[in-house]
Structures are given as C-alpha cells and as structure tokens.
Design an enzyme around this catalytic site. Structure first.
Site, PDB file in Angstrom:
ATOM      1  N   ASN A  86       0.850  -1.193   0.000  1.00 51.06           N
ATOM      2  CA  ASN A  86       0.000   0.000   0.000  1.00 51.06           C
ATOM      3  C   ASN A  86       0.882   1.238   0.000  1.00 51.06           C
ATOM      4  O   ASN A  86       1.830   1.333   0.790  1.00 51.06           O
ATOM      5  CB  ASN A  86      -0.894  -0.006   1.246  1.00 51.06           C
ATOM      6  CG  ASN A  86      -1.843  -1.193   1.260  1.00 51.06           C
ATOM      7  OD1 ASN A  86      -2.406  -1.546   0.228  1.00 51.06           O
ATOM      8  ND2 ASN A  86      -2.017  -1.815   2.413  1.00 51.06           N
ATOM      9  N   HIS A  99       6.941  -1.780   2.844  1.00 47.36           N
ATOM     10  CA  HIS A  99       6.726  -3.179   3.215  1.00 47.36           C
ATOM     11  C   HIS A  99       5.841  -3.853   2.186  1.00 47.36           C
ATOM     12  O   HIS A  99       4.969  -3.225   1.590  1.00 47.36           O
ATOM     13  CB  HIS A  99       6.125  -3.311   4.621  1.00 47.36           C
ATOM     14  CG  HIS A  99       4.870  -2.519   4.839  1.00 47.36           C
ATOM     15  ND1 HIS A  99       4.879  -1.166   5.098  1.00 47.36           N
ATOM     16  CD2 HIS A  99       3.569  -2.895   4.839  1.00 47.36           C
ATOM     17  CE1 HIS A  99       3.636  -0.739   5.260  1.00 47.36           C
ATOM     18  NE2 HIS A  99       2.826  -1.768   5.088  1.00 47.36           N
ATOM     19  N   HIS A 101       3.258  -6.954   1.880  1.00 44.91           N
ATOM     20  CA  HIS A 101       2.432  -7.978   2.523  1.00 44.91           C
ATOM     21  C   HIS A 101       2.498  -9.234   1.666  1.00 44.91           C
ATOM     22  O   HIS A 101       2.337  -9.160   0.438  1.00 44.91           O
ATOM     23  CB  HIS A 101       0.964  -7.538   2.567  1.00 44.91           C
ATOM     24  CG  HIS A 101       0.689  -6.310   3.374  1.00 44.91           C
ATOM     25  ND1 HIS A 101       0.194  -6.351   4.655  1.00 44.91           N
ATOM     26  CD2 HIS A 101       0.811  -4.989   3.069  1.00 44.91           C
ATOM     27  CE1 HIS A 101       0.011  -5.117   5.106  1.00 44.91           C
ATOM     28  NE2 HIS A 101       0.382  -4.268   4.167  1.00 44.91           N
TER      29      HIS A 101
HETATM   30  P1  DGP Z   1      -0.169  -1.034   5.881  1.00 42.58           P
HETATM   31  O1  DGP Z   1      -1.542  -0.745   6.408  1.00 42.58           O
HETATM   32  O2  DGP Z   1      -0.151  -1.516   4.440  1.00 42.58           O
HETATM   33  O3  DGP Z   1       0.777   0.106   6.141  1.00 42.58           O
HETATM   34  O4  DGP Z   1       0.341  -2.293   6.721  1.00 42.58           O
HETATM   35  C1  DGP Z   1       0.919  -2.171   7.960  1.00 42.58           C
HETATM   36  C2  DGP Z   1       0.808  -3.505   8.631  1.00 42.58           C
HETATM   37  O5  DGP Z   1       1.716  -3.533   9.705  1.00 42.58           O
HETATM   38  C3  DGP Z   1      -0.562  -3.815   9.231  1.00 42.58           C
HETATM   39  O6  DGP Z   1      -1.122  -4.941   8.545  1.00 42.58           O
HETATM   40  C4  DGP Z   1      -0.292  -4.148  10.683  1.00 42.58           C
HETATM   41  C5  DGP Z   1       1.189  -4.319  10.736  1.00 42.58           C
HETATM   42  N1  DGP Z   1       1.817  -3.849  11.945  1.00 42.58           N
HETATM   43  C6  DGP Z   1       1.723  -2.606  12.503  1.00 42.58           C
HETATM   44  N2  DGP Z   1       2.473  -2.519  13.606  1.00 42.58           N
HETATM   45  C7  DGP Z   1       3.083  -3.733  13.756  1.00 42.58           C
HETATM   46  C8  DGP Z   1       3.984  -4.263  14.720  1.00 42.58           C
HETATM   47  O7  DGP Z   1       4.395  -3.614  15.670  1.00 42.58           O
HETATM   48  N3  DGP Z   1       4.370  -5.550  14.547  1.00 42.58           N
HETATM   49  C9  DGP Z   1       3.926  -6.317  13.494  1.00 42.58           C
HETATM   50  N4  DGP Z   1       4.379  -7.566  13.410  1.00 42.58           N
HETATM   51  N5  DGP Z   1       3.084  -5.842  12.554  1.00 42.58           N
HETATM   52  C10 DGP Z   1       2.660  -4.569  12.701  1.00 42.58           C
END
Ligand code: DGP
Length: 113
Positions: A86, A99, A101
């Site tokens: 995103n 990042h 997914h």
């Molecule tokens: P986006 O919405 O595309 O920016 O995705 C961010 C993702 O990151 C979301 O699916 C949740 C994940 N996320 C946020 N904070 C953390 C964290 O502290 N640890 C992990 N493992 N994932 C996280």
C-alpha cells in the site's frame, strides 16, 4: 529512522516474530493477519514507500522479491499467494516504512489487504 516501528523491529529493538533476516531484508508475521499466512517483508533501510524507490535503492526491492520466493516455497504457498504494497494513506498505508504484505495459506478474496 528514530520513531519508525519497522526500523525498530529490523534493529531487534522490539520483538517482531521474524521468519527471515539478512543484511538487507527482514521478514516477520503481521500483527493483524488478514490471511492464515500473512508476512511483511521490509528493507532494513528506511524507505517510506514505493514512491521513494529509485536507481540508488532499487536493488533491495529485487532482493525482497527473491526472499519472498524463498519464503513462499518454505511456507508451502506454491498453490497461490498475493503480494501487496500500500502506497500512502489514500491506499491504506498505515506504517510509512516500505513493506510488502505476503498473503496465503488459504483461498484469498479480492478484498484482503
Ligand atoms: P499497511 O496498512 O499496508 O501500512 O500495513 C501495515 C501492517 O503492519 C498492518 O497490517 C499491521 C502491521 N503492523 C503494525 N504494527 C506492527 C507491529 O508492531 N508488529 C507487526 N508484526 N506488525 C505490525
């Protein structure tokens, strides 16, 4: 970057349930999984999102996709998986560190991520 949660996970300053790491890339499980298997694959270098990919840093993006292929095989996702990135809040980006997914492990609907 000081206040970036994904920089902190990459640096090991906070736990991230990592499945893979090397000198350029870290992969870990998403905190809020949208599928049975939901990984995030990030560069160690702080790049805000796809708008910041350029000739000087794009090699890490190619490496990320090599890592995704390796992890997809290890996690037995050959039947099918999805990669999503995103870009900016308008598209749903909530963490401003590039990042990807990786979603799989089940039949995916079009609305996941
Ligand atoms: P986006 O919405 O595309 O920016 O995705 C961010 C993702 O990151 C979301 O699916 C949740 C994940 N996320 C946020 N904070 C953390 C964290 O502290 N640890 C992990 N493992 N994932 C996280």
């Amino acid at each position: 970057m000081n206040d970036c949660i994904f920089c902190k996970i990459a640096a090991g300053e906070i736990p991230g349930n990592k499945v893979y790491e090397d000198d350029q890339v870290v992969a870990f499980y998403d905190l809020n999984p949208a599928a049975k298997v939901h990984l995030l694959v990030i560069p160690r270098e702080h790049i805000a999102n796809m708008m910041e990919i350029n000739a000087a840093n794009s090699a890490v993006v190619a490496h990320i996709f090599e890592v995704i292929a390796k992890l997809a095989k290890e996690l037995k996702l050959e039947k099918g998986f999805r990669v999503v990135s995103n870009c900016n809040a308008y598209a749903g980006q909530s963490v401003f560190h590039l990042h990807f997914h990786v979603l799989g492990g089940e039949q995916l609907s079009l609305t996941m991520c």
